[in-house]
Design a protein around this motif. Structure first.
Motif, PDB file in Angstrom:
ATOM      1  N   LYS A   2      -2.343  16.911  14.317  1.00 37.91           N
ATOM      2  CA  LYS A   2      -3.532  16.365  14.959  1.00 37.91           C
ATOM      3  C   LYS A   2      -3.878  14.988  14.415  1.00 37.91           C
ATOM      4  CE  LYS A   2      -5.664  20.755  16.218  1.00 37.91           C
ATOM      5  NZ  LYS A   2      -6.843  21.608  16.095  1.00 37.91           N
ATOM      6  N   SER A 384       0.047  18.697  26.882  1.00 37.17           N
ATOM      7  CA  SER A 384       0.213  19.916  26.099  1.00 37.17           C
ATOM      8  C   SER A 384      -0.778  19.936  24.945  1.00 37.17           C
ATOM      9  CB  SER A 384       1.646  20.028  25.572  1.00 37.17           C
ATOM     10  OG  SER A 384       1.783  21.186  24.762  1.00 37.17           O
ATOM     11  N   ASP A 385      -0.564  19.069  23.938  1.00 39.85           N
ATOM     12  CA  ASP A 385      -1.409  19.073  22.752  1.00 39.85           C
ATOM     13  C   ASP A 385      -2.595  18.123  22.840  1.00 39.85           C
ATOM     14  OD1 ASP A 385       0.224  20.940  21.546  1.00 39.85           O
ATOM     15  OD2 ASP A 385       1.522  19.421  20.665  1.00 39.85           O
ATOM     16  N   TYR A 386      -2.487  17.082  23.649  1.00 41.09           N
ATOM     17  CA  TYR A 386      -3.564  16.103  23.712  1.00 41.09           C
ATOM     18  C   TYR A 386      -3.469  15.329  25.010  1.00 41.09           C
ATOM     19  CZ  TYR A 386      -0.109  12.491  22.772  1.00 41.09           C
ATOM     20  OH  TYR A 386       0.974  11.661  22.862  1.00 41.09           O
ATOM     21  N   GLN A 425      -8.072  16.535  22.342  1.00 43.65           N
ATOM     22  CA  GLN A 425      -7.084  17.499  21.880  1.00 43.65           C
ATOM     23  C   GLN A 425      -7.132  18.732  22.775  1.00 43.65           C
ATOM     24  OE1 GLN A 425      -7.883  18.194  17.746  1.00 43.65           O
ATOM     25  NE2 GLN A 425      -7.112  16.194  17.097  1.00 43.65           N
ATOM     26  N   THR A 426      -5.968  19.156  23.249  1.00 39.81           N
ATOM     27  CA  THR A 426      -5.904  20.266  24.202  1.00 39.81           C
ATOM     28  C   THR A 426      -5.008  21.398  23.713  1.00 39.81           C
ATOM     29  OG1 THR A 426      -4.095  19.140  25.372  1.00 39.81           O
ATOM     30  CG2 THR A 426      -6.340  18.755  26.178  1.00 39.81           C
ATOM     31  N   ASP A 427      -4.636  21.369  22.426  1.00 42.91           N
ATOM     32  CA  ASP A 427      -3.747  22.426  21.923  1.00 42.91           C
ATOM     33  C   ASP A 427      -4.429  23.781  21.850  1.00 42.91           C
ATOM     34  OD1 ASP A 427      -5.409  21.567  19.937  1.00 42.91           O
ATOM     35  OD2 ASP A 427      -3.857  21.366  18.400  1.00 42.91           O
ATOM     36  N   ASP A 428      -5.771  23.806  21.955  1.00 46.01           N
ATOM     37  CA  ASP A 428      -6.492  25.083  21.936  1.00 46.01           C
ATOM     38  C   ASP A 428      -7.142  25.385  23.293  1.00 46.01           C
ATOM     39  OD1 ASP A 428      -8.318  23.039  21.823  1.00 46.01           O
ATOM     40  OD2 ASP A 428      -9.563  23.919  20.249  1.00 46.01           O
ATOM     41  N   ARG A 453       1.962  24.466  29.018  1.00 40.55           N
ATOM     42  CA  ARG A 453       2.604  24.857  27.755  1.00 40.55           C
ATOM     43  C   ARG A 453       4.106  24.902  27.934  1.00 40.55           C
ATOM     44  NH1 ARG A 453      -1.433  23.172  25.505  1.00 40.55           N
ATOM     45  NH2 ARG A 453      -3.290  24.446  25.405  1.00 40.55           N
TER      46      ARG A 453
END
Length: 453
Positions: A2, A384-386, A425-428, A453
């Motif tokens: 991150k 995916s993650d961000y 951040q979009t990993d969650d 994902r």
């Protein structure tokens, strides 16, 4: 990581053309918000705010030249420099005099130590060298630089073997791949953050995240990043496949390669260690050789550029193209020699610094833009993650909201005054279709994004 994601900030840094037609006038990152520089000190990941204006302060022009006043301090956070460099980035307060119509020169003018170009934020460009060279008589094998004996002819003199700053000083570069020399903050190489390379060669961004001047995007022509001291433009790593502006987007490639060698005439053997110096292949600029690729226009010439059309210099206005340098990288986006300009200029040195601007110049107007004027760039999409959301330089804070299909705000962020980018951040966040809302007061724009994902 991150923390690595944070370093993506300042994507392209306000490189949107205005109504003017000459990019040497229009494509500067002018500070309209009062944003100041910031710097880290080692051991503290909270930046210190400086009392020095960042970026370019004014742009003035007449029929022959543009005059750019800048502090030399970027809006992205500088430092720390963890190789023992005690210097901080300090205001240079220069006025650059740049020709509006540069011309081809002899092609024999070598780059030198110190400033050889200026980026659109007023930060200096240096060439490959760092002032250290091989010394056959020195006890540690090198001359020049802190702790070494002086080189013959002085620190700016070219020696038989001149050290390449990019591998040699990597530990002293900050996240933006730059460092100061007696306060003069500068880049030697492609000015994008270390943690955005496909193969990361420095972990400095983990603790001290910052922005580069732009982010490499293999899908679009790289932005205009600055001007060399011969007046010709400098671009990022990607351009059109063909010189006439056609053929899709591809990486611009250096035509220099490492020599296949185990020894160096009148120099140290490849891999030889003297004191604490190991002279690997690529330690010196002279370890490279130029190999022409006449049938492939994506390979650059001996100066690290080519005559071509670009978005800022289209064929409709520049039917013969213009000479352009490119900040070269390899397939992993690691900086590739000669990095930006060199080892010689395409033109003669025509850029200078002056103490005053002549009477009769026109001051470039700095427009304020409404949300309807803004080009909003979102990458990656699908994400995916961000997600990185980039706009033009913002004169006020802008709100960013990630909204799900039920209309619920699941993530929020801001593009701060004087900045260009926000990271969500979009990993969650669950995979699916979302909407990004960019707001400034009552003005809004919404964009569809996919999290996959």
């Amino acid at each position: 990581m991150k923390q690595q994601i944070v370093g993506i900030a300042a994507l392209l840094m306000g490189l949107f053309a205005s109504a003017q037609t000459n990019p040497a006038i229009t494509n500067w990152l002018v500070n309209t918000t009062g944003i100041t520089g910031r710097h880290y000190v080692a051991g503290n990941s909270t930046p210190i705010v400086d009392a020095v204006l960042a970026n370019v302060q004014t742009v003035q022009y007449n029929n022959t030249h543009v005059y750019v006043s800048a502090t030399g301090i970027p809006a992205y956070i500088t430092g720390p420099f963890q190789d023992g460099n005690p210097s901080l980035a300090t205001a240079q307060n220069k006025i650059f005099k740049i020709p509006l119509n540069p011309v081809q020169g002899t092609g024999n003018v070598a780059t030198t130590g110190g400033n050889i170009g200026v980026f659109i934020n007023g930060v200096a460009l240096f060439d490959y060298r760092d002032g250290v060279a091989y010394s056959a008589t020195g006890t540690n094998g090198v001359c020049g630089g802190p702790g070494n004996p002086p080189c013959p002819g002085g620190p700016m003199a070219t020696q038989a073997y001149n050290r390449d700053a990019i591998p040699a000083e990597r530990a002293g570069f900050d996240c933006a791949k730059a460092h100061p020399a007696m306060g003069n903050y500068h880049h030697h190489q492609n000015p994008s953050a270390f943690n955005l390379d496909l193969v990361v060669t420095s972990n400095i961004c983990d603790l001290y995240p910052s922005d580069g001047l732009y982010v490499i995007n293999p899908n679009v022509h790289s932005p205009l990043l600055g001007f060399a001291y011969d007046g010709f433009p400098i671009y990022g790593a990607y351009g059109y496949a063909n010189t006439d502006g056609t053929g899709g987007i591809t990486r611009m490639k250096s035509s220099y390669q490492l020599k296949n060698q185990t020894s160096r005439p009148n120099g140290p053997s490849v891999g030889q260690t003297i004191g604490n110096q190991t002279f690997f292949n690529g330690y010196f600029r002279e370890d490279y050789e130029y190999v022409a690729h006449p049938n492939d226009p994506t390979y650059l010439d001996i100066h690290n550029g080519r005559v071509c059309n670009t978005p800022e210099y289209p064929a409709s206005l520049y039917p013969n193209g213009i000479y352009c340098y490119f900040a070269t990288v390899d397939e992993n986006h690691k900086s590739a020699y000669p990095y930006v300009v060199g080892p010689t200029f395409y033109g003669n040195i025509t850029v200078s610094t002056v103490t005053t601007v002549p009477a009769g110049t026109t001051i470039l107007a700095t427009d304020t833009h409404s949300i309807t004027d803004l080009s909003v760039r979102i990458a990656p999409n699908p994400a995916s993650d961000y997600i990185a959301i980039q706009t033009q330089l913002s004169e006020v804070d802008m709100q960013i909201d990630l909204i799900n299909e039920l209309g619920q705000v699941v993530k929020s962020g801001k593009i701060l005054q004087g900045s260009t980018l926000s990271i969500i951040q979009t990993d969650d966040v669950y995979a699916g279709i979302y909407f990004l809302r960019v707001s400034r007061g009552k003005q809004q724009s919404t964009f569809k994004v996919v999290i996959d994902r």
